[in-house]
Design an enzyme around this catalytic site. Structure first.
Site, short mmCIF file in Angstrom:
data_model
loop_
_atom_site.label_atom_id
_atom_site.label_comp_id
_atom_site.label_asym_id
_atom_site.label_seq_id
_atom_site.Cartn_x
_atom_site.Cartn_y
_atom_site.Cartn_z
N HIS A 37 0.84 -1.20 0.00
CA HIS A 37 0.00 0.00 0.00
C HIS A 37 0.88 1.26 0.00
CE1 HIS A 37 -2.60 -3.00 2.28
NE2 HIS A 37 -3.39 -2.66 1.28
N LYS A 184 3.48 -9.19 -0.35
CA LYS A 184 2.90 -8.60 0.86
C LYS A 184 1.38 -8.61 0.74
CE LYS A 184 6.78 -6.16 2.40
NZ LYS A 184 7.26 -6.06 3.78
P1 AMP Z 1 -6.27 -4.20 -0.36
O1 AMP Z 1 -6.15 -3.35 0.85
O2 AMP Z 1 -5.72 -5.58 -0.18
O3 AMP Z 1 -7.64 -4.15 -0.99
O4 AMP Z 1 -5.29 -3.54 -1.44
C1 AMP Z 1 -5.41 -2.18 -1.78
C2 AMP Z 1 -4.51 -1.91 -2.95
O5 AMP Z 1 -3.16 -2.22 -2.61
C3 AMP Z 1 -4.85 -2.76 -4.19
O6 AMP Z 1 -4.74 -1.96 -5.35
C4 AMP Z 1 -3.80 -3.84 -4.16
O7 AMP Z 1 -3.51 -4.37 -5.42
C5 AMP Z 1 -2.62 -3.07 -3.60
N1 AMP Z 1 -1.67 -4.02 -3.02
C6 AMP Z 1 -1.93 -4.94 -2.06
N2 AMP Z 1 -0.82 -5.68 -1.82
C7 AMP Z 1 0.15 -5.22 -2.66
C8 AMP Z 1 1.50 -5.58 -2.89
N3 AMP Z 1 2.09 -6.56 -2.23
N4 AMP Z 1 2.19 -4.86 -3.82
C9 AMP Z 1 1.59 -3.86 -4.50
N5 AMP Z 1 0.32 -3.48 -4.34
C10 AMP Z 1 -0.40 -4.16 -3.42
#
Ligand code: AMP
Length: 282
Positions: A37, A184
């Site tokens: 994030h 992650k």
């Molecule tokens: P989430 O909180 O899991 O819904 O993720 C929010 C945003 O963060 C989404 O666009 C995910 O693709 C991005 N995201 C989550 N994990 C990663 C990661 N390891 N690397 C890059 N972006 C991430």
């Protein structure tokens, strides 16, 4: 850095920024932030004058047997991370602020959501498209940032923005990994020590698939076969899918003769984890 809970407060803040001619980036998240994030927040901070981070565990994108209740939440910790990485505003609404009584409008997509995660999570992308559309309408950002970690989600959002003529630039950001390769994820906190070790089969199989592509392998069956063999050797792992799809349509292909996405979803114990690579990034 401010934390607000209501749509009115977000709108008032963004209006004030706009009155000063400032540009605005949006990073949609479900909170429990990590370096993945943080990389999106930094990218937005680089490209825009102000950055809004939404921090909302969206009930609409969870199926009835999924982890909505147990999903980790920690607003204080998230606030520090947002501030450290250049965010200006956290939008942390209660579900009732986003979905008032009588809520009955949805954004749905037919084609791109019929494969990969859409098969095992049938209502997921309707929930994602609906909440992201609402966030776009609330914040009205110039740009919005999504991780390639959720590659199908990124493709779905790009398609939605194009289909519905949303005037927002969508930026895809690279997957951020732990030192040992595990992508992650807020869900990594569910893993016990043995599962954490076992979860390395995801990134190892991704590395194996990438190597095969780098060495010229064109047969999707061959790549999927080797990746499947590697994951299946781990007793704590249960494969949901290992697939290679056309990047544009998310439909399965047999030959690597166009830009493709190799995506996997694997249960480690009860925790479902995803990982992927794009043929063009190899
Ligand atoms: P989430 O909180 O899991 O819904 O993720 C929010 C945003 O963060 C989404 O666009 C995910 O693709 C991005 N995201 C989550 N994990 C990663 C990661 N390891 N690397 C890059 N972006 C991430």
């Amino acid at each position: 850095m401010r934390v607000v809970k209501t749509i009115d407060e977000v709108r008032a803040q963004v209006r004030e920024w706009r009155a000063h001619g400032l540009t605005v980036g949006l990073v949609p998240t479900m909170g429990y932030l990590h370096e993945g994030h943080a990389s999106l927040i930094e990218a937005s901070h680089r490209d825009n004058d102000r950055t809004v981070v939404s921090d909302f565990v969206n009930p609409m994108q969870f199926g009835p047997t999924e982890d909505l209740e147990s999903y980790p939440r920690d607003l204080d910790r998230d606030s520090k991370i947002v501030e450290e990485h250049g965010g200006d505003l956290i939008f942390n609404p209660e579900p009732a602020e986003m979905y008032h009584e009588g809520f009955s409008s949805f954004v749905d997509m037919t084609v791109l959501t019929q494969e990969l995660c859409g098969l095992s999570r049938p209502i997921h992308f309707r929930g994602v498209c609906t909440v992201v559309s609402k966030l776009f309408n609330i914040v009205k950002p110039d740009r919005a940032y999504f991780g390639k970690k959720d590659a199908q989600q990124l493709a779905v959002i790009r398609h939605m923005v194009d289909d519905l003529n949303m005037d927002i630039e969508i930026i895809g950001c690279p997957i951020i990994r732990e030192a040992d390769g595990l992508a992650k994820s807020s869900r990594n906190t569910y893993l016990n020590a043995d599962e954490r070790q076992a979860a390395l089969v995801l990134s190892r199989s991704i590395a194996l698939g990438k190597d095969m592509v780098k060495n010229g392998e064109k047969s999707c069956d061959a790549i999927i076969g080797e990746m499947t063999k590697l994951i299946s050797a781990e007793p704590l792992a249960r494969i949901d899918y290992v697939k290679i799809v056309d990047c544009a349509t998310m439909q399965q292909i047999t030959e690597l003769d166009r830009p493709a996405l190799c995506a996997i979803a694997v249960y480690i114990g009860k925790t479902r984890l995803i990982d992927n690579f794009f043929s063009e990034d190899v």
